[in-house]
Each structure stands twice: as C-alpha cells, then as structure tokens.
Scaffold this motif. Sequence first.
Motif, PDB file in Angstrom:
ATOM      1  N   SER A 111      56.301 -47.251  -7.832  1.00 55.86           N
ATOM      2  CA  SER A 111      56.487 -45.866  -7.413  1.00 55.86           C
ATOM      3  C   SER A 111      55.800 -44.933  -8.395  1.00 55.86           C
ATOM      4  O   SER A 111      55.418 -45.337  -9.496  1.00 55.86           O
ATOM      5  CB  SER A 111      57.985 -45.528  -7.320  1.00 55.86           C
ATOM      6  N   ALA A 137      58.135 -38.032  -5.208  1.00 55.38           N
ATOM      7  CA  ALA A 137      58.019 -39.458  -5.512  1.00 55.38           C
ATOM      8  C   ALA A 137      57.396 -40.166  -4.331  1.00 55.38           C
ATOM      9  O   ALA A 137      57.564 -39.744  -3.187  1.00 55.38           O
ATOM     10  CB  ALA A 137      59.398 -40.056  -5.797  1.00 55.38           C
ATOM     11  N   LYS A 138      56.640 -41.202  -4.614  1.00 54.01           N
ATOM     12  CA  LYS A 138      56.138 -42.062  -3.548  1.00 54.01           C
ATOM     13  C   LYS A 138      56.339 -43.510  -3.936  1.00 54.01           C
ATOM     14  O   LYS A 138      56.322 -43.857  -5.120  1.00 54.01           O
ATOM     15  CB  LYS A 138      54.679 -41.739  -3.209  1.00 54.01           C
ATOM     16  N   LEU A 139      56.549 -44.341  -2.920  1.00 58.46           N
ATOM     17  CA  LEU A 139      56.893 -45.747  -3.157  1.00 58.46           C
ATOM     18  C   LEU A 139      55.959 -46.666  -2.401  1.00 58.46           C
ATOM     19  O   LEU A 139      55.513 -46.337  -1.300  1.00 58.46           O
ATOM     20  CB  LEU A 139      58.309 -46.026  -2.626  1.00 58.46           C
ATOM     21  N   ILE A 192      49.778 -44.526  -7.022  1.00 64.86           N
ATOM     22  CA  ILE A 192      50.794 -45.252  -7.781  1.00 64.86           C
ATOM     23  C   ILE A 192      50.070 -46.176  -8.758  1.00 64.86           C
ATOM     24  O   ILE A 192      49.121 -46.869  -8.378  1.00 64.86           O
ATOM     25  CB  ILE A 192      51.689 -46.067  -6.826  1.00 64.86           C
ATOM     26  N   ALA A 232      59.986 -49.841  -1.019  1.00 58.48           N
ATOM     27  CA  ALA A 232      60.754 -48.987  -0.113  1.00 58.48           C
ATOM     28  C   ALA A 232      61.633 -49.837   0.800  1.00 58.48           C
ATOM     29  O   ALA A 232      62.795 -49.512   1.050  1.00 58.48           O
ATOM     30  CB  ALA A 232      59.808 -48.125   0.721  1.00 58.48           C
TER      31      ALA A 232
END
Length: 680
Positions: free
Chosen positions: A73, A624-626, A67, A631
């Motif tokens: 994100s 997607a990553k947070l 990220i 989150a």
Amino acid sequence: MPFNHFSRLSLGVAVAALSVSALAQTAPTGTRYGSFGIDLTAADKAVKPGDDFWTYANGSWNKRTEIAADRTSAGGSVILADQAEQQVRTILDDAARDPAAVGPGAKQFGDLYASFMDEAAIERAGAAPLKPYFAKIDAAGDKQKLQVLFSTVGYASPVEVGQLPDPADPKRYAVAAGQGSLGMGGRDYYLEQGPKYDTFRTAYRAYVEKMLTLSGIADASAKADRIVALETAMAKVQWSPVQSRDLKAMLKPMDAAGRKALAPEFDWPLLLSTAGYGNFPTVYMTNSTALTELGKIFAATPVSTWQDWMKFNLAVANSGVLPKAFDQATFDFYGKTLADQPQQRARWKRGIALVNGTMGEAVGEVYVKRHYPPESEAKMGELIANLRAAYKERITANGWMDPATKTQALAKLAAFDPRIGHPVKYIDYASLNVVRGDPVGNAMRSGEFQHRLDLSRLGKPVDRTLWGMTPQTVNAYYDPLNNQITFPAAILQPPYFDPKADAAVNYGAIGAIIGHEMGHGFDDQGSQFSASGKFENWWTPEARAAFTQRTAALSKQYDAYEPIPGVHVKGALTLGENIGDLGGVETAYAAYQKYQADHGKAPVIGGLTGDQRFFLAYAQAWQAKLREGAARARLLTDPHSPPFYRVNGIVRNVDAWYTAFGVKPGDALYLAPAQRVHIW
Ligand SMILES: [Zn+2]
C-alpha cells in the motif's frame, strides 16, 4: 500463543488523535502538507465532490502515486511508517557502536538485529536450527504428548489458550480458549469458489511441499496433501470473522465439566496446566461449536499428520531466520501470490520489524526520547477533552436514546482513559536471553519471555499501564475491557496531527481519529461493555432496538460496496469500524464548530471554507491505495473498510458535508435525508 481477540477488539489499520487552543486560526506556515496542512495538489478538481469525494480530495495523488515495489500500500501512514523505520534503524546502528550510550536493552536488541542480519551465518547453519524443535515434535508420539506441545510456546495448535482481563470483572485476569489460526489466513481462502481461489490453493499446496522438502522431511508431497486437507477440514468448522464478533456467543464461561462436555477429545486439564493456567476453574470457551468440531478432527487425524503440520508451521514461523530458500518460498507465497507484492522488503527493514516485534518497548523508549516532542501531549489532551465534550453534548441531545441509557452512556464517556504517546513504564527485557548468532533460538526464547511475562501478572490486579502497541507504531486503538483509548507517538504527526496546521485540518484528521476511537466504546461490540469495562448490559431494550435499527442500516449501505469485482465489503464485519468512523466525523465536526464559537468563525483559506477544509482533511487522512491481493485479504478478514469507503461511505451520511460542498440530488453519493444514518 497470540490471543488478542479481546484485549484489542478494535485494533486495526490506521486511526488516531487532535488539538485546540494552540491551533492556528489564520493561514499557518511551516506545515508539512501544503500551506495550511492540506495538499491541494492531491485533489482532482475535475471530479464533483458529491459524485466521489475521496477522488475529489485524492484523485491527482492517486494518479501520480505508485505503490513501492516492496509495499502492498501507499499513503500517509506508509510515509510515517517508513520514517519510523529509518529512525529505528539509526537507533540500532547506534546500539551496535555503543549500546551503553543508547539505553537499557540496547545490547540485547543490537544482538537481536545483528543475528538477523548475518545472512552468511544463517546460510551456513542450513535447516539445522530446526532440528531440536523437530526432535521434540518427533518425541510427541501420542495424543497426550501432542497436546503438551499444543500448549507450549512456539508450536502450532488447533486450539489456543490465553489470558485477558475478565469480562465479568475486568480488574482481574481470566483465561480463554478458542480456535487456532490457519496457514493461509482467513478460512475463506480454503472455502471460496472460483479460479482466483483455486490458484491460491494450488500455490499453497506447492508451498507446503517446498517447506517440508527444505526442512529435510521425506515424502513431502503426500504429507503436503494431508496438511492441506487437515487445514481445510479445520477451516470448514471454524467460526468466521463475522461470527466471532458475536460477543454473547464468544464469551461463554465453562467449568471443567462444561469444557469436557463441549470437546471431550481434548484433555483440557492438560492443555490448560501446560500453558500455566491450571488454577482457573472457569475458562471462556470462545468459538464453542468450532471447539467441538476441532475436537473431533483432533481425534480422527493421525498423530503423524499433526506432527508434520507442526513442523511445517515451525518452519514457516522461522523462515525469515532460515536460509534464503525458506525465506524466498515464504515471500513468494504470502507476498507475491496472496498480496500481489512484487518485491520483498530489504533485509534491514525486516530486521527492524523483528526488533519492533520482539523488544518493541525497549526501542520505543529510545524512539520517544529522540522523536516525540513532549508538548504534543498537552495539545492532544486538549483535543481529546474537546472531542469528549462534543460527544457529551451529542449523547445528551440524541433523540433515540432514553434518559436512563443516556446516564449510563455519559458515565462511560466520562470514564474513558486516554493515553498519549508512550507508556508510563516500559517493559523490562533484562530476563530475555538474546544469543548472538542464534536467531531461531532468539525467536523461541522471545515467545517464552512474553508468555512468562503474561503468567507473572496472573493473580494480581489487571495492569492498566500496559500498552498493546509500541510508541513507534502508526496506529491507535480502543480497549473495551480497560475502557482506554491509546494514541502512540508515531501517529501524532502530519497528516494526522500537526500543531502548525489550520484548526480545521487537525479536527478533520486527528480529531476524527480521536472520535473514531471513542466511537468504539459505543459501537456494536464496545457498547456491550460498561464504564468499568465489564461485559454487561446497560441499555434499555428500547434504546438497544433503536441503536440496532440504525447500525443495521449502516451495515446494509456497506454491504453494497464492491471494491474488487465479486468481492464486497462485509457490512457486518466492518460495522464497528464504520460506526467509529461515522461517530468520529460527526463529533469532530461538532467539536470544530465549538472551537469556532470560542475563537471566531474560520476564515476562508486557499478559497476553502473551514468546513470544506475539515472534510478535505478527513478525506486526505485516508489517502491510501492498496494492491488488489492485499485489498482482498482485508476484505475477507479485516474489520476495517477500505480507505476509499471510509471516506465516501461516511460523508454521505453527514448533513454538514452536503452543505459544505453543495451536494444535490442526482450526485452519485447523494442520500435523501431519511436515508442518512445518524448514530452518535
Ligand atoms: Zn477502529
């Protein structure tokens, strides 16, 4: 005075749209992702699809992707947002050189941006730009005068008033009142137990004190204690996001006597007339019991504490256009502490966000001319028509709804009003006074401009041409009061929409997004509005009971998911989005089958069947990553489930996914057929 509980019931993170006869049926060329629209290098083939489908589709991407330091994100929507940001930057640079050549409003948004970017001037001004507004707060020395400010644009208030299409008659405008917002965001930050939340609260109290000190307010420490105590008291009585989804409880129309009985400590005639709503005999009093308790808190809290609280809020709201120390303190708390974001966004990027938020449609008009291919509209129109046809077949064939309710559902489906790319007419900002070198004043005048615009619409039929998002926004939404589904230009790009990609990919990505937005018309909230947008029951009790039985099962599935140790997905909070996702995938899949019936069976491409590509495209649309902090914030307040569960929590209910990937009992995501939830 933001008031969007209703007009944007379903607005959220990223969701979107699709196309048909123009879609390639054989291996296409020129796609942005992979050779046919899917990035196969993102997949992790070591993972069994039936154990963890999101990681099967995205695992390698997840391992190799970091990220960005200034983001919370990463993923497809962030890539598109970054791209739109660059494109808007070029528009602003052009506006600085030659505004007349760029278009209407370019001189104003150029000045707006330049005022934000002039850090030296902002530093020189110090806290002085706050002074005239602080003077107004100081002059509000009694509870009557305080309430005048509560209803004045730019000042914080424990209660908010605003307008919306009347749920009882959505062709005209109505007025609603409800609880205000809190400094830390969701009420859970004030009330949850545990060391993590203690850390947040300690940091918040220090932040409040710092902002007061920077603002030149004496006795900041004691005042910070009182401000935090006041907000904590309000948090305790506020309705939670889940409670606020109960529309029957929310939409309580009350006359003057009813309002007075509900919360007699507030001077409702004064609050409403100051905001410009004095002529409305009936007002929707949302969060009713909270308003009662907020009235008591209002009466019990000294005027001076309210004044300090309002000053603090004013400094927070304007911290981006105040000296570096304000800006840094605000980022340290909201960015670093709450969201785990290591680095603040570059100033120019925040300048773009400011311009988008202030004059978004003026910039958007230029953005559309430069970056939106008009042919996207026809292709999207076809996809929407095919999704609508698939919903029609599925509603007609559905086994749990009686014929009378089906007739109403089909009428609502037929009445969906799709809007693609951009508004037919853009907001005219000519009367917004942008003063170069006065960024705080610009922010206040922008709020006033928007409010004047709102008031100018009262007494006229609801304007169905208005948009709740700008064209350069990577998102989509459903509006139940207007029964509209809206797809801004910026989301009509890969990985969501790619006319050059394989048909399976477009159905799995933008097709499922179109289906998702349509699904909001039939989710736990949207299903309470009829084809005309009116809040009215069109269900037989039997059909409603069958629907609720199914949605309760879906809610229970999501309650079990625990993305952060100790923090579960809230099944009741995310129910509407999950219904939209499930209906979206099922219906997009059905539309894809119809497409193959018309165009021939899909070939195998890259070793994958059409059905496999469909589900992979769906999973990659949610690549997607947070960061954990971001989150957590979403789990507490956002109606959308985390991307990982928007994939794994959905596909395990879809029969065709089991067939496509040979998923069997014993696989981690396996659900016995009787456990799978089918709604639309
Ligand atoms: Zn949604």
